[in-house]
Design a protein around this motif. Structure first.
Motif, PDB file in Angstrom:
ATOM      1  N   LEU A  46      45.276  54.980  88.838  1.00  0.00           N
ATOM      2  CA  LEU A  46      45.950  55.603  87.705  1.00  0.00           C
ATOM      3  C   LEU A  46      46.013  54.686  86.490  1.00  0.00           C
ATOM      4  N   ASN A  47      45.401  53.495  86.621  1.00  0.00           N
ATOM      5  CA  ASN A  47      45.386  52.538  85.513  1.00  0.00           C
ATOM      6  C   ASN A  47      46.815  52.271  85.021  1.00  0.00           C
ATOM      7  N   CYS A  48      47.689  52.039  85.962  1.00  0.00           N
ATOM      8  CA  CYS A  48      49.113  51.825  85.700  1.00  0.00           C
ATOM      9  C   CYS A  48      49.327  50.429  85.104  1.00  0.00           C
ATOM     10  N   ILE A  54      58.754  49.978  90.066  1.00  0.00           N
ATOM     11  CA  ILE A  54      58.761  51.216  90.861  1.00  0.00           C
ATOM     12  C   ILE A  54      59.534  52.312  90.138  1.00  0.00           C
ATOM     13  N   SER A  55      60.639  51.957  89.480  1.00  0.00           N
ATOM     14  CA  SER A  55      61.415  52.982  88.759  1.00  0.00           C
ATOM     15  C   SER A  55      60.635  53.513  87.558  1.00  0.00           C
ATOM     16  N   ASP A  56      59.840  52.646  86.895  1.00  0.00           N
ATOM     17  CA  ASP A  56      58.980  53.113  85.799  1.00  0.00           C
ATOM     18  C   ASP A  56      57.926  54.081  86.328  1.00  0.00           C
ATOM     19  N   ARG A  60      57.796  57.639  84.736  1.00  0.00           N
ATOM     20  CA  ARG A  60      56.705  57.865  83.774  1.00  0.00           C
ATOM     21  C   ARG A  60      55.415  58.389  84.386  1.00  0.00           C
ATOM     22  N   ILE A  61      55.271  58.245  85.707  1.00  0.00           N
ATOM     23  CA  ILE A  61      54.030  58.687  86.348  1.00  0.00           C
ATOM     24  C   ILE A  61      54.285  59.824  87.339  1.00  0.00           C
ATOM     25  N   LEU A  62      55.167  59.597  88.307  1.00  0.00           N
ATOM     26  CA  LEU A  62      55.358  60.603  89.365  1.00  0.00           C
ATOM     27  C   LEU A  62      56.033  61.880  88.873  1.00  0.00           C
ATOM     28  N   VAL A  90      58.265  49.204  98.353  1.00  0.00           N
ATOM     29  CA  VAL A  90      57.394  50.382  98.415  1.00  0.00           C
ATOM     30  C   VAL A  90      55.968  49.886  98.628  1.00  0.00           C
ATOM     31  N   THR A  91      55.322  50.390  99.679  1.00  0.00           N
ATOM     32  CA  THR A  91      53.947  49.970  99.985  1.00  0.00           C
ATOM     33  C   THR A  91      52.927  51.051  99.667  1.00  0.00           C
TER      34      THR A  91
END
Length: 111
Positions: A46-48, A54-56, A60-62, A90-91
């Motif tokens: 996703l080119n994050c 994780i909260s971002d 912003r993504i999920l 988170v893995t």
């Protein structure tokens, strides 16, 4: 021979680039109904931005992915996969939805 067809009308209605990328990735698994991504693979695909926590990612993504793709993947859900160690990192993420029903492939079908 199996192949994936993207519905052009669906794809052009999706505004978020993250949602578009995930649409393409999930459509490949449309008849299975689930796909798991390791956190590093997810961020890469996703080119994050590296600065995203994780909260971002959640915000912003999920959220946009779930909001925009819900009409195209019935009962779309995302579950965080966590390691059972100190801090519960988170893995990965597990995407699940109701699999599409397809007709069986008929070899040498000219219809």
């Amino acid at each position: 021979m199996e192949f994936t067809t993207y519905e052009l009308a669906e794809f052009t209605n999706i505004r978020s680039t993250y949602a578009k990328t995930m649409y393409r990735l999930l459509k490949q698994w449309r008849t299975i109904g689930k796909k798991e991504f390791k956190i590093d693979d997810f961020k890469f695909l996703l080119n994050c931005p590296k600065s995203y926590s994780i909260s971002d990612i959640d915000k912003r993504i999920l959220k946009p992915i779930i909001k925009e793709l819900a009409p195209y993947f019935k009962k779309l859900k995302v579950k965080k996969i966590k390691k059972n160690t100190r801090g519960n990192p988170v893995t990965g993420y597990l995407f699940t939805w109701k699999p599409e029903q397809t007709q069986h492939w008929i070899e040498n079908n000219t219809a």
